[in-house]
Write a protein that holds these residues in place. Structure first.
Motif, PDB file in Angstrom:
ATOM      1  N   UNK A  79       0.833  -1.206   0.000  1.00 21.90           N
ATOM      2  CA  UNK A  79       0.000   0.000   0.000  1.00 21.90           C
ATOM      3  C   UNK A  79       0.868   1.257   0.000  1.00 21.90           C
ATOM      4  N   UNK A  80       1.965   1.232   0.765  1.00 23.12           N
ATOM      5  CA  UNK A  80       2.882   2.374   0.813  1.00 23.12           C
ATOM      6  C   UNK A  80       3.530   2.602  -0.555  1.00 23.12           C
ATOM      7  N   UNK A  81       3.956   1.526  -1.203  1.00 21.76           N
ATOM      8  CA  UNK A  81       4.581   1.634  -2.531  1.00 21.76           C
ATOM      9  C   UNK A  81       3.593   2.211  -3.539  1.00 21.76           C
ATOM     10  N   UNK A  82       2.327   1.802  -3.426  1.00 18.05           N
ATOM     11  CA  UNK A  82       1.293   2.302  -4.337  1.00 18.05           C
ATOM     12  C   UNK A  82       1.078   3.808  -4.147  1.00 18.05           C
ATOM     13  N   UNK A  83       1.056   4.252  -2.884  1.00 24.23           N
ATOM     14  CA  UNK A  83       0.869   5.676  -2.595  1.00 24.23           C
ATOM     15  C   UNK A  83       2.049   6.504  -3.111  1.00 24.23           C
ATOM     16  N   UNK A  84       3.253   5.977  -2.950  1.00 28.23           N
ATOM     17  CA  UNK A  84       4.439   6.688  -3.435  1.00 28.23           C
ATOM     18  C   UNK A  84       4.433   6.804  -4.957  1.00 28.23           C
ATOM     19  N   UNK A  85       3.943   5.754  -5.626  1.00 30.60           N
ATOM     20  CA  UNK A  85       3.858   5.784  -7.093  1.00 30.60           C
ATOM     21  C   UNK A  85       2.835   6.823  -7.545  1.00 30.60           C
ATOM     22  N   UNK A  86       1.703   6.865  -6.820  1.00 30.74           N
ATOM     23  CA  UNK A  86       0.684   7.871  -7.154  1.00 30.74           C
ATOM     24  C   UNK A  86       1.231   9.291  -6.993  1.00 30.74           C
ATOM     25  N   UNK A  87       2.038   9.494  -5.942  1.00 34.85           N
ATOM     26  CA  UNK A  87       2.637  10.817  -5.712  1.00 34.85           C
ATOM     27  C   UNK A  87       3.584  11.174  -6.857  1.00 34.85           C
ATOM     28  N   UNK A  88       4.411  10.198  -7.245  1.00 38.79           N
ATOM     29  CA  UNK A  88       5.375  10.446  -8.342  1.00 38.79           C
ATOM     30  C   UNK A  88       4.647  10.784  -9.633  1.00 38.79           C
ATOM     31  N   UNK A  89       3.565  10.060  -9.917  1.00 44.63           N
ATOM     32  CA  UNK A  89       2.797  10.315 -11.140  1.00 44.63           C
ATOM     33  C   UNK A  89       2.156  11.701 -11.092  1.00 44.63           C
ATOM     34  N   UNK A  90       1.697  12.085  -9.899  1.00 44.40           N
ATOM     35  CA  UNK A  90       1.047  13.384  -9.743  1.00 44.40           C
ATOM     36  C   UNK A  90       2.057  14.530  -9.928  1.00 44.40           C
ATOM     37  N   UNK A  91       3.281  14.330  -9.378  1.00 44.07           N
ATOM     38  CA  UNK A  91       4.323  15.364  -9.470  1.00 44.07           C
ATOM     39  C   UNK A  91       4.858  15.503 -10.894  1.00 44.07           C
ATOM     40  N   UNK A  92       5.117  14.361 -11.558  1.00 41.97           N
ATOM     41  CA  UNK A  92       5.729  14.382 -12.900  1.00 41.97           C
ATOM     42  C   UNK A  92       4.702  14.510 -14.009  1.00 41.97           C
TER      43      UNK A  92
END
Length: 404
Positions: free
Chosen positions: A288-301
């Motif tokens: 779940x943590x990895x998924x949230x971090x990926x969502x953040x990266x996608x949102x930033x980039x």
């Protein structure tokens, strides 16, 4: 008798006797049940030369079950001692399987005492407050157990099975332990079944010797010179035939020692299941943590690595505003922070479980090796003694024949 220590208080424990009672069950119907007398006595008084009357109270088998269930839930890292069987299983066919049979009740009394002594000698369980109350307070004990809320903490079978199938990185040691437990259960079960078959045949052989007694007695009636010798030999054969009941009843006590470890295998598996569940929860938190971090990266980039309905919606109906993206980013950062804390907690929980469980598993292994060795040696000695008695019977018969 075992010495148990509770907050500097020492006591001896025994299950002194069993008693049948009649009462009404939960659906208001009459039932016959058995209660067991638990006796405790302060050790300090005994060492000082004073032997006070023991404190005593009565408990039903179901109360022992409740105590064990509480221990299983409260101490999931402990290989909790099993209870003796509720009804006789894997026995020679002439033995009563009735749970009210006096011989069975007596063996169960011994088994319940052994269960309490197992708990009392355990370095962790012996200091449990509920255990102390079980031994010392007859009234209100059940309410105190339920007040601990242990039932709400109990893991469901479905949850445990789900974890067993879905855990990605199982601990090799616990996997091997689970396999060992399955194999030990199979071996001990087979051993008990072989022993029951041997007991059945032995029973038949002994009882058939009663025919020698009958024939020798009938033969003696028609002989003058040989009559006394034949009659005496017949008496020896009758006694030999009658002795098998006591012999096989004694054997059941050794069988009960093996059955304890047959039931211990489920306690081992319970520890393994709890570890799988702990590991699974850790993996889910990390995922779940990895998924949230990926969502953040996608949102930033602004790049979407994997296909999603949200990504397709953005392409079809336009991008989010800067304010919307910033609000989402703040939510994700908060979730990531919480997720990192959750993973940290689950890691600590998992490490602590493995550490404490493995200490108890090593303790259990030493106990198992010692107990089973002692039981098997005692069983062999008993069989040697039985054979010697058989030789003595035929030696006595030979002397009878010599005197004819």
């Amino acid at each position: 008798v075992c010495v148990i220590i509770f907050w500097l208080l020492k006591m001896e424990i025994s299950v002194g006797e069993a008693e049948k009672r009649t009462g009404k069950n939960t659906v208001n119907m009459q039932e016959i049940y058995t209660v067991y007398l638990i006796e405790t006595r302060p050790v300090d008084a005994v060492t000082e030369g004073i032997i006070p009357a023991p404190d005593s109270l009565w408990r039903r088998y179901s109360e022992f079950e409740l105590l064990r269930n509480y221990m299983l839930v409260t101490y999931p890292f402990v290989v909790v001692a099993p209870l003796p069987e509720k009804r006789a299983e894997i026995v020679w066919h002439k033995l009563s399987a009735d749970n009210m049979d006096p011989d069975f009740v007596e063996r169960r009394r011994v088994g319940l005492e052994n269960f309490l002594l197992r708990l009392a000698s355990h370095p962790v369980l012996c200091n449990d407050k509920i255990f102390y109350i079980f031994l010392t307070e007859e009234k209100g004990w059940k309410e105190m157990v339920y007040e601990t809320g242990f039932q709400a903490k109990a893991d469901s079978r479905l949850k445990a099975m789900n974890a067993a199938f879905r855990v990605k990185n199982p601990d090799k040691r616990f996997t091997e332990l689970k396999h060992y437990s399955d194999e030990l259960q199979t071996v001990v079960s087979q051993l008990l079944r072989v022993r029951a078959r041997v007991a059945d045949r032995l029973y038949g052989v002994y009882k058939v010797h009663g025919n020698y007694g009958r024939v020798f007695s009938e033969w003696s009636a028609i002989e003058k010179e040989m009559g006394d010798g034949l009659q005496s030999a017949g008496h020896h054969m009758d006694a030999y035939a009658a002795s098998v009941d006591d012999i096989l009843e004694e054997e059941e006590h050794y069988a009960d020692q093996l059955k304890e470890y047959l039931f211990y295998t489920e306690a081992l598996r319970a520890v393994c299941r709890k570890h799988e569940l702990t590991q699974f929860e850790l993996e889910m938190a990390a995922q779940d943590l990895a998924s949230k971090k990926q969502q953040k990266e996608e949102l930033v980039t602004g790049t979407v690595r994997t296909f999603s309905l949200k990504g397709m919606t953005s392409k079809l109906f336009g991008q989010e505003t800067a304010e919307q993206r910033e609000a989402k980013l703040q939510v994700l950062e908060q979730q990531i922070e919480e997720g990192e804390e959750a993973v940290k907690e689950k890691n600590t929980e998992s490490d602590e479980f493995v550490k404490t469980a493995w200490v108890d598993i090593e303790r259990f292994k030493d106990q198992k090796d010692r107990d089973l060795k002692e039981a098997l040696i005692s069983y062999a000695i008993m069989q040697i003694s039985r054979c010697k008695k058989g030789i003595q019977v035929w030696t006595n018969a030979k002397e009878c024949f010599n005197k004819m």
